[in-house]
Each structure stands twice: as structure tokens, then as C-alpha cells.
Design an enzyme around this catalytic site. Structure first.
Site, mmCIF file in Angstrom:
data_model
loop_
_atom_site.group_PDB
_atom_site.id
_atom_site.type_symbol
_atom_site.label_atom_id
_atom_site.label_comp_id
_atom_site.label_asym_id
_atom_site.label_seq_id
_atom_site.Cartn_x
_atom_site.Cartn_y
_atom_site.Cartn_z
ATOM 1 N N CYS A 118 1.190 -0.943 0.055
ATOM 2 C CA CYS A 118 0.242 0.363 -0.129
ATOM 3 C C CYS A 118 0.454 1.233 0.233
ATOM 4 O O CYS A 118 0.194 2.109 -0.051
ATOM 5 C CB CYS A 118 -0.908 0.204 0.720
ATOM 6 N N HIS A 155 -3.339 11.404 15.240
ATOM 7 C CA HIS A 155 -3.865 11.284 14.264
ATOM 8 C C HIS A 155 -3.151 10.134 13.032
ATOM 9 O O HIS A 155 -1.533 10.903 13.489
ATOM 10 C CB HIS A 155 -5.137 11.525 13.205
ATOM 11 N N HIS A 158 -4.616 4.410 10.288
ATOM 12 C CA HIS A 158 -6.103 3.991 9.822
ATOM 13 C C HIS A 158 -6.029 2.325 10.169
ATOM 14 O O HIS A 158 -5.105 1.983 10.011
ATOM 15 C CB HIS A 158 -7.092 3.958 8.394
ATOM 16 N N ASP A 162 -7.087 -6.112 6.364
ATOM 17 C CA ASP A 162 -7.041 -6.885 5.423
ATOM 18 C C ASP A 162 -5.508 -7.535 5.382
ATOM 19 O O ASP A 162 -5.025 -7.834 4.746
ATOM 20 C CB ASP A 162 -7.451 -6.194 4.024
ATOM 21 N N ARG A 170 -4.308 -4.475 9.805
ATOM 22 C CA ARG A 170 -3.182 -3.786 8.878
ATOM 23 C C ARG A 170 -3.472 -2.516 9.806
ATOM 24 O O ARG A 170 -4.693 -1.836 8.791
ATOM 25 C CB ARG A 170 -3.892 -3.547 7.808
ATOM 26 N N CYS A 172 -2.261 0.822 9.122
ATOM 27 C CA CYS A 172 -1.758 1.197 7.964
ATOM 28 C C CYS A 172 -1.302 3.359 8.500
ATOM 29 O O CYS A 172 -1.797 3.825 8.598
ATOM 30 C CB CYS A 172 -2.837 1.147 6.957
#
Ligand code: ZN
Length: 185
Positions: A118, A155, A158, A162, A170, A172
């Protein structure tokens, strides 16, 4: 002193000035360093930063703006996302620990990091139960789970379903809000 000598002296002085200016700029841009002996990062401009203190932080936006570099501030406090394949940790597998770049909270161990296509650093589990907290995110017309730092609510990225075993998760993350301390031998 003839013209050529004067010219040479002038050029020498200009070079010295340029070198001094460069050196000062470089010194100013170094805002954090890793203290290898204690295996912690020090950020003199951020008095709340600690790799060991787990006390919750509740700072105002103005305060964060004062102590965070602009690019970190935009992701950490405005949920901005760095462009994929650009961050410094998406493609690394060095052994060590990842911390929140805003407050120093321990987030992930490198052994939970996996190679994801990703373009952002991805982990299948957090380091401990206080590492992160979650929030529903319904922005951009979809439902996602936002991952925030468990100490300072910055922050980070996310959470998706998967990921690989054993968790199938995950995490990310944005490299810009992560600090990394390699394991000492
Ligand atoms: Zn934090």
C-alpha cells in the site's frame, strides 16, 4: 595590496561567510537526536515528548502548532495523509521500536511490521494496550476506523481488516508521525 590580492581576500571572506551560514542552518534543522546510551529520542523543542512517560496529554491546537514541525502537525492534528511510497518507513525492516513522533508514546515493534504493497508502513498489532485508541471515521464517503495515539490522541492512520495472521489486522500508518529507535545489540 594589488587588485588581485584584494579580490582573493574578498572571495575568501565570502566563502567563509557562506560556510558559516550553511553550518548554522544545518545546526538549526537538527531538532531531535537519539541518545543511544539511554535508547531514547530527545526533542528539546517539545517538552511533552518522552519515550517512557505514559501520562495522557491534552494540549490545545495552538500548543501543538508551537512544538510540532509543520508536516507532522498537519498529519497528527489535522488527519492529513502523506503520499504513498514517500515516507521513510514504508519499505524498511530494521529491528526496533516505533514511537509517536508527537509525544514519544511506544506504538509498534518491528516484528509486527509486514511488507505491504500500500505504500505506508503497516503493522498487524500494536506494542501494548495503551499504544493506540480508535475512532469511527466517516470522512470521504466511507466508513473507516481511525487510529490515534493512546497518549496524545494524534492521528496516526487507519485500521483495516485485511492484514496477515495472527490478527488479520492492518494498521496503516503515516511514516511522518512515527519515530524509530533501532534495537541495540
Ligand atoms: Zn502521541
Amino acid at each position: 595590496m594589488n587588485y588581485y590580492n584584494k579580490f582573493s581576500v574578498c572571495m575568501l571572506l565570502l566563502s567563509l561567510l557562506a560556510i558559516t551560514a550553511c553550518a548554522q542552518k544545518k545546526e538549526h534543522s537538527v531538532v531531535s537526536k537519539t541518545d543511544i546510551s539511554k535508547n531514547v529520542i530527545q526533542k528539546p523543542e517539545n517538552p511533552y515528548y518522552s519515550n517512557t512517560d505514559t501520562t495522557k496529554l491534552n494540549l490545545s491546537e495552538a500548543e501543538w502548532k508551537k512544538i510540532l514541525p509543520e508536516d507532522v502537525f498537519e498529519v497528527a492534528r489535522h488527519a492529513d495523509t502523506e503520499r504513498p511510497f514517500t515516507g521513510k518507513y514504508w519499505n524498511t525492516d530494521v529491528k526496533g521500536t516505533y514511537y509517536c513522533a508527537a509525544c514519544g508514546n511506544k506504538l509498534f515493534r518491528s516484528d509486527s511490521k509486514f511488507s505491504s504493497s500500500c505504500g505506508w508502513p503497516s503493522f498487524f498489532e500494536m506494542a501494548n494496550k495503551n499504544s493506540v485508541v480508535y475512532k469511527d471515521d466517516n470522512s470521504l464517503g466511507m466508513h473507516r476506523t481511525e487510529v490515534l495515539c493512546g497518549r496524545c490522541d494524534s492521528h496516526l492512520g487507519h485500521l483495516f481488516d485485511d492484514g496477515p495472521p495472527p490478527t488479520g489486522k492492518r494498521y496503516c500508518m503515516n511514516s511522518i508521525v512515527l519515530d524509530f529507535i533501532p534495537d541495540t545489540k
